[in-house]
Design an enzyme around this catalytic site. Structure first.
Site, PDB file in Angstrom:
ATOM      1  N   LYS A 108       0.826  -1.208   0.000  1.00 21.11           N
ATOM      2  CA  LYS A 108       0.000   0.000   0.000  1.00 21.11           C
ATOM      3  C   LYS A 108       0.868   1.269   0.000  1.00 21.11           C
ATOM      4  O   LYS A 108       2.082   1.207   0.223  1.00 21.11           O
ATOM      5  CB  LYS A 108      -0.935  -0.042   1.216  1.00 21.11           C
ATOM      6  CG  LYS A 108      -1.971  -1.182   1.155  1.00 21.11           C
ATOM      7  CD  LYS A 108      -2.950  -1.063   2.309  1.00 21.11           C
ATOM      8  CE  LYS A 108      -4.029  -2.137   2.256  1.00 21.11           C
ATOM      9  NZ  LYS A 108      -5.029  -1.962   3.356  1.00 21.11           N
TER      10      LYS A 108
ATOM     11  N   ASN B 171      -2.045   0.455   6.636  1.00 13.92           N
ATOM     12  CA  ASN B 171      -1.579  -0.813   7.212  1.00 13.92           C
ATOM     13  C   ASN B 171      -0.731  -1.657   6.252  1.00 13.92           C
ATOM     14  O   ASN B 171      -0.707  -2.884   6.330  1.00 13.92           O
ATOM     15  CB  ASN B 171      -2.749  -1.604   7.818  1.00 13.92           C
ATOM     16  CG  ASN B 171      -3.779  -2.017   6.791  1.00 13.92           C
ATOM     17  OD1 ASN B 171      -3.648  -1.701   5.613  1.00 13.92           O
ATOM     18  ND2 ASN B 171      -4.798  -2.729   7.239  1.00 13.92           N
TER      19      ASN B 171
ATOM     20  N   HIS C  49      -2.134  -5.394   1.494  1.00 11.51           N
ATOM     21  CA  HIS C  49      -3.388  -6.118   1.286  1.00 11.51           C
ATOM     22  C   HIS C  49      -3.046  -7.539   0.871  1.00 11.51           C
ATOM     23  O   HIS C  49      -2.055  -7.756   0.154  1.00 11.51           O
ATOM     24  CB  HIS C  49      -4.218  -5.473   0.164  1.00 11.51           C
ATOM     25  CG  HIS C  49      -5.330  -6.365  -0.304  1.00 11.51           C
ATOM     26  ND1 HIS C  49      -6.551  -6.427   0.335  1.00 11.51           N
ATOM     27  CD2 HIS C  49      -5.378  -7.294  -1.301  1.00 11.51           C
ATOM     28  CE1 HIS C  49      -7.300  -7.331  -0.261  1.00 11.51           C
ATOM     29  NE2 HIS C  49      -6.614  -7.881  -1.264  1.00 11.51           N
TER      30      HIS C  49
END
Ligand code: IDP
Length: 142
Positions: free
Chosen positions: A11, A114, A117
């Site tokens: 990400k 975070n 994915h």
């Protein structure tokens, strides 16, 4: 155990922090092979379509804003139990709950940002791989 493929995204936060190589090293150390890879900047439409299942959730606008905030690296990983192996490497969605030594524990700063994915099932993996890659872009490495 079966050889599977799973869709992984590094990400924008992890790309911005220059952790691409360290994350790839974890995939490889766990026996996963990269069989397709590209860096791209997601549009609102592409990010929204990818996360369509979350459309009604309160965090959806923030999720799309974050996923379009900078380049991502999208890859297909292949290996024994690839879906679960990758989810184990990633750790819990909220990095504060992620087990020590997982990618999210080590590289993520919040539940919004975070780091990675990973598909959550082989069914999702098939849909997500086809969302980003033509079959000609996924390479056999046997
Ligand atoms: P996963 O990425 O661990 O599979 P999902 O439930 O599929 O988690 O959620 C997709 C993404 O949406 C998460 O990675 C996270 O960035 C974001 N997200 C999920 N739940 C929340 C939340 O409660 N607040 C803010 N963002 C969330």
């Amino acid at each position: 155990m079966a050889v599977e493929r799973t869709l992984s995204i590094i990400k924008p936060d992890a790309v911005a922090k220059n952790h691409i190589g360290e994350i790839y090293a974890r995939f490889e150390a766990a026996g996963l092979r990269v069989v397709a890879s590209k860096m791209m900047r997601l549009s609102d439409v592409v990010a929204g379509g990818f996360y369509a299942e979350h459309k009604e959730r309160p965090f959806f606008p923030a999720l799309i804003e974050f996923m379009t905030s900078g380049p991502v690296v999208v890859q297909v990983l292949e290996g024994e139990d690839a879906v679960t192996t990758n989810r184990d490497l990633m750790g819990a969605t909220n990095p504060q709950e992620a087990a020590a030594g997982t990618i999210r524990a080590d590289f993520a700063s919040s539940i919004d940002a975070n780091a990675v994915h990973g598909s959550d099932s082989t069914t999702s993996a098939a849909r997500e791989i086809a969302y980003f890659f033509a079959s000609s872009e996924v390479c056999d490495r046997d």
